[in-house]
Design a protein around this motif. Structure first.
Motif, mmCIF file in Angstrom:
data_model
loop_
_atom_site.group_PDB
_atom_site.id
_atom_site.type_symbol
_atom_site.label_atom_id
_atom_site.label_comp_id
_atom_site.label_asym_id
_atom_site.label_seq_id
_atom_site.Cartn_x
_atom_site.Cartn_y
_atom_site.Cartn_z
ATOM 1 N N LEU B 116 0.840 -1.206 0.000
ATOM 2 C CA LEU B 116 0.000 0.000 0.000
ATOM 3 C C LEU B 116 0.878 1.260 0.000
ATOM 4 C CD1 LEU B 116 -3.059 0.317 0.080
ATOM 5 C CD2 LEU B 116 -2.938 0.575 2.538
ATOM 6 N N LEU B 117 1.918 1.232 0.824
ATOM 7 C CA LEU B 117 2.823 2.387 0.889
ATOM 8 C C LEU B 117 3.589 2.560 -0.420
ATOM 9 C CD1 LEU B 117 4.248 2.111 4.519
ATOM 10 C CD2 LEU B 117 2.639 3.788 3.645
ATOM 11 N N VAL B 118 3.975 1.421 -1.028
ATOM 12 C CA VAL B 118 4.699 1.498 -2.304
ATOM 13 C C VAL B 118 3.798 2.105 -3.379
ATOM 14 C CG1 VAL B 118 5.682 0.096 -4.167
ATOM 15 C CG2 VAL B 118 6.286 -0.399 -1.805
ATOM 16 N N MET B 119 2.541 1.655 -3.431
ATOM 17 C CA MET B 119 1.624 2.176 -4.452
ATOM 18 C C MET B 119 1.268 3.632 -4.180
ATOM 19 S SD MET B 119 -0.523 -1.141 -5.564
ATOM 20 C CE MET B 119 -0.926 -0.432 -7.117
ATOM 21 N N LEU B 120 1.213 3.975 -2.909
ATOM 22 C CA LEU B 120 0.958 5.372 -2.539
ATOM 23 C C LEU B 120 2.127 6.249 -2.993
ATOM 24 C CD1 LEU B 120 -0.984 7.147 -0.635
ATOM 25 C CD2 LEU B 120 0.864 6.930 0.988
ATOM 26 N N LYS B 121 3.322 5.731 -2.775
ATOM 27 C CA LYS B 121 4.527 6.458 -3.202
ATOM 28 C C LYS B 121 4.513 6.643 -4.716
ATOM 29 C CE LYS B 121 8.586 8.218 -2.235
ATOM 30 N NZ LYS B 121 8.682 9.443 -1.452
ATOM 31 N N MET B 122 4.085 5.605 -5.436
ATOM 32 C CA MET B 122 3.998 5.703 -6.899
ATOM 33 C C MET B 122 3.024 6.806 -7.297
ATOM 34 S SD MET B 122 3.985 1.750 -8.169
ATOM 35 C CE MET B 122 3.016 2.178 -9.595
ATOM 36 N N ASP B 123 1.883 6.842 -6.618
ATOM 37 C CA ASP B 123 0.889 7.888 -6.897
ATOM 38 C C ASP B 123 1.488 9.268 -6.702
ATOM 39 O OD1 ASP B 123 -1.113 6.226 -7.588
ATOM 40 O OD2 ASP B 123 -2.337 6.502 -5.795
ATOM 41 N N ILE B 124 2.206 9.421 -5.567
ATOM 42 C CA ILE B 124 2.785 10.735 -5.257
ATOM 43 C C ILE B 124 3.838 11.112 -6.300
ATOM 44 C CG2 ILE B 124 4.168 11.997 -3.553
ATOM 45 C CD1 ILE B 124 2.676 10.348 -1.387
ATOM 46 N N LEU B 125 4.644 10.113 -6.715
ATOM 47 C CA LEU B 125 5.651 10.379 -7.749
ATOM 48 C C LEU B 125 5.004 10.762 -9.068
ATOM 49 C CD1 LEU B 125 8.269 7.543 -7.065
ATOM 50 C CD2 LEU B 125 8.523 9.994 -6.650
ATOM 51 N N LEU B 126 3.816 10.225 -9.325
ATOM 52 C CA LEU B 126 3.090 10.569 -10.555
ATOM 53 C C LEU B 126 2.357 11.901 -10.433
ATOM 54 C CD1 LEU B 126 1.597 7.045 -11.400
ATOM 55 C CD2 LEU B 126 3.299 8.296 -12.734
ATOM 56 N N GLY B 127 2.486 12.527 -9.261
ATOM 57 C CA GLY B 127 1.892 13.851 -9.079
ATOM 58 C C GLY B 127 0.443 13.838 -8.648
ATOM 59 N N ILE B 128 -0.038 12.679 -8.219
ATOM 60 C CA ILE B 128 -1.434 12.604 -7.773
ATOM 61 C C ILE B 128 -1.478 12.922 -6.285
ATOM 62 C CG2 ILE B 128 -3.458 11.102 -7.574
ATOM 63 C CD1 ILE B 128 -2.049 9.392 -9.801
ATOM 64 N N PRO B 129 -2.258 13.937 -5.873
ATOM 65 C CA PRO B 129 -2.293 14.289 -4.445
ATOM 66 C C PRO B 129 -2.903 13.169 -3.612
ATOM 67 C CG PRO B 129 -3.967 15.510 -5.664
ATOM 68 C CD PRO B 129 -3.169 14.754 -6.676
ATOM 69 N N ARG B 130 -2.152 12.682 -2.673
ATOM 70 C CA ARG B 130 -2.641 11.606 -1.802
ATOM 71 C C ARG B 130 -2.285 11.940 -0.367
ATOM 72 N NH1 ARG B 130 -6.143 9.528 -4.717
ATOM 73 N NH2 ARG B 130 -5.522 8.395 -6.559
ATOM 74 N N GLU B 131 -3.059 11.393 0.543
ATOM 75 C CA GLU B 131 -2.755 11.524 1.960
ATOM 76 C C GLU B 131 -1.539 10.656 2.236
ATOM 77 O OE1 GLU B 131 -3.410 12.905 5.800
ATOM 78 O OE2 GLU B 131 -4.495 13.425 4.008
ATOM 79 N N GLY B 132 -0.375 11.262 2.387
ATOM 80 C CA GLY B 132 0.846 10.482 2.547
ATOM 81 C C GLY B 132 1.122 10.107 3.987
ATOM 82 N N ILE B 133 1.987 9.166 4.175
ATOM 83 C CA ILE B 133 2.392 8.784 5.532
ATOM 84 C C ILE B 133 3.860 8.372 5.482
ATOM 85 C CG2 ILE B 133 1.644 6.369 5.274
ATOM 86 C CD1 ILE B 133 0.697 6.536 8.185
ATOM 87 N N PHE B 134 4.624 8.791 6.455
ATOM 88 C CA PHE B 134 6.022 8.401 6.527
ATOM 89 C C PHE B 134 6.163 7.230 7.494
ATOM 90 C CE2 PHE B 134 6.736 12.921 5.278
ATOM 91 C CZ PHE B 134 7.387 12.636 4.081
ATOM 92 N N VAL B 135 7.076 6.332 7.157
ATOM 93 C CA VAL B 135 7.307 5.181 8.038
ATOM 94 C C VAL B 135 7.742 5.678 9.418
ATOM 95 C CG1 VAL B 135 8.690 3.095 8.358
ATOM 96 C CG2 VAL B 135 7.852 3.689 6.092
ATOM 97 N N SER B 136 8.470 6.804 9.438
ATOM 98 C CA SER B 136 8.937 7.343 10.721
ATOM 99 C C SER B 136 7.777 7.832 11.597
ATOM 100 C CB SER B 136 9.918 8.492 10.474
ATOM 101 O OG SER B 136 9.285 9.499 9.712
#
Lengths: 254, 180
Positions: B116-136
């Motif tokens: 889920l985090l990997v696909m979310l990261k892909m979305d963000i890299l593609l410029g799609i605004p998503r509610e992000g979360i850091f592992v930290s």
């Protein structure tokens, strides 16, 4: 097939038949969220049985004290109204509100979003303010489907709210910090921020009405570029226990 | 009988979506939890390649109630199916069935989050605004407790599924998605 679906819809904020799916599942969501509230209340009741006797005697004493304090309430009410005027909090009856129950949370677990049981069929529109209690802002309507809506909480990472410090009148932007905390940012260095200063919506941009309480300032500090200062906010509500919210559908004309 | 399986899915879905996530008050107990354990239980019990349609449709159901891109969970569940199928035959003969189920549930749930985090990261890299979360930002203690909790519930789901399918003599291998 899954990759094709993902490729087609990954760039879209709308999902196919999303409103329909939410509409047909809404009765089940309401049933299970009601069941959750019911069992939660029952569990709370049973777990508190042991302390009931002690509480009973304590409440009896408190009751006596409260009777003597009732007389003071009239004055306190006046004072409360005066304070609300002083910090420019809008009275709750100045808004047209629509009640809604929280029926679910985002299933990915990646965001804080609430799902509520009121949608565009009930007059809910995107960007409307969502409040609890006496006009305490908790978020905005992020997406309004036909029967349900997503509410983005002010502590969400993408949340931005134009706000004002009532003591100084300084305007800034309240934004979430990855769901863990909320800060007010973009405050000029010349403005003095005191711990406990109430922060309200400024009404700038006219998306959210002016005068909704957002929180109280604490721990001011300069931003990294030293141009502005920011402060974290103490939020007046516990978001985890919110079960019912009010959507500000419009502001009444005075 | 296939309806029974469908009813179990729907009940678990709403228990997670409208019950646990609201009552728990802890963000680590939100998410796909119970629904994912049902999918993993089905994968562990049956030949996953015959259950891919299930994984796909349940994934889409979760996508409807998530802020993720449509199709994210569908892809994740199908990848998970492949992973479980690759190694499950090596371990399922070990005799410690419940430990095997628990381990699969636990790591399966963590894998879902990683994907889920990997696909979310892909979305963000593609410029799609998503509610992000850091592992930290993740409280590892609470995170692991929640996964253990759901893995234990997952054992219950596995046992329930086993009993129900046996009671109704339902062979999931013969499930055809057209009939669901």
């Amino acid at each position: 097939m899954a990759v094709i679906v993902f490729a087609i819809f990954h760039n879209s904020s709308k999902k196919p038949f999303e409103g329909f799916v939410h509409a047909i599942t809404k009765p089940f969501s309401c049933f299970f969220s009601d069941a959750g509230r019911f069992t939660y209340n029952r569990f709370s009741f049973f777990s508190s049985i042991g302390t009931l006797k002690k509480d009973n005697s304590r409440l009896f004493e408190e009751n006596l004290k409260l009777k003597s304090q009732i007389a003071l309430l009239g004055d306190i009410k006046k004072e409360n109204n005066e304070l609300r005027k002083q910090i420019e909090l809008a009275p709750r009856d100045s808004f047209k509100l629509k009640a809604a129950m929280v029926i679910g949370r985002d299933m990915s677990g990646l965001s804080d979003d609430f799902i509520i049981d009121a949608g565009s069929n009930g007059g809910v529109r995107e960007q409307m303010a969502v409040v609890v209690g006496e006009g305490i802002l908790i978020g905005k309507v992020k997406k309004a489907l036909k029967a349900t809506s997503y509410v983005e909480l002010i502590r969400s990472k993408n949340s931005r709210v134009n706000a004002e410090i009532t003591e100084s009148g300084a305007k800034g932007i309240v934004r979430g910090q990855y769901g863990t905390s909320v800060i007010i940012d973009m405050i000029p260095q010349t403005v003095e921020i005191n711990k406990g200063d109430p922060i309200i919506t400024s009404g700038v941009g006219s998306i959210l009405p002016r005068g909704l309480l957002v929180g109280y300032a604490q721990d001011p500090m300069p931003t990294a570029d030293q141009l502005f200062q920011q402060a974290s906010l103490i939020l007046p509500v516990d978001y985890e226990s919110i079960r019912m919210v009010w959507i500000v559908t419009s502001v009444k004309n005075k | 009988m296939k309806k029974i399986l469908f009813i179990i899915l729907i009940i678990l879905f709403f228990v997670q979506y409208s019950y646990i996530s609201l009552v728990s008050g802890n963000p680590y107990f939100r998410g796909s939890g119970l629904v994912a354990t049902l999918i993993i239980a089905l994968f562990l019990r049956e030949n996953v390649y015959r259950l891919l349609w299930w994984a796909f449709l349940v994934g889409l159901l979760l996508d409807y109630f998530s802020t993720t891109s449509f199709g994210t969970y569908a892809i994740i569940f199908i990848i998970l199916a492949g992973i479980i199928e690759i190694y499950k035959t090596k371990f399922e003969q070990s005799g410690h069935k419940m430990l095997f189920v628990f381990t699969n549930m636990f790591f399966g749930l963590i894998l879902i989050d990683i994907f889920l985090l990997v696909m979310l990261k892909m979305d963000i890299l593609l410029g799609i605004p998503r509610e992000g979360i850091f592992v930290s930002d993740i409280n590892m203690g609470w995170y692991l407790i929640s996964k253990v909790f759901f893995a234990l519930l997952g054992i219950g789901v596995y046992v329930l599924l086993d009993k129900v399918l046996r009671a109704f003599d339902l062979d999931v291998r013969r499930l055809k998605i057209e009939n669901i």
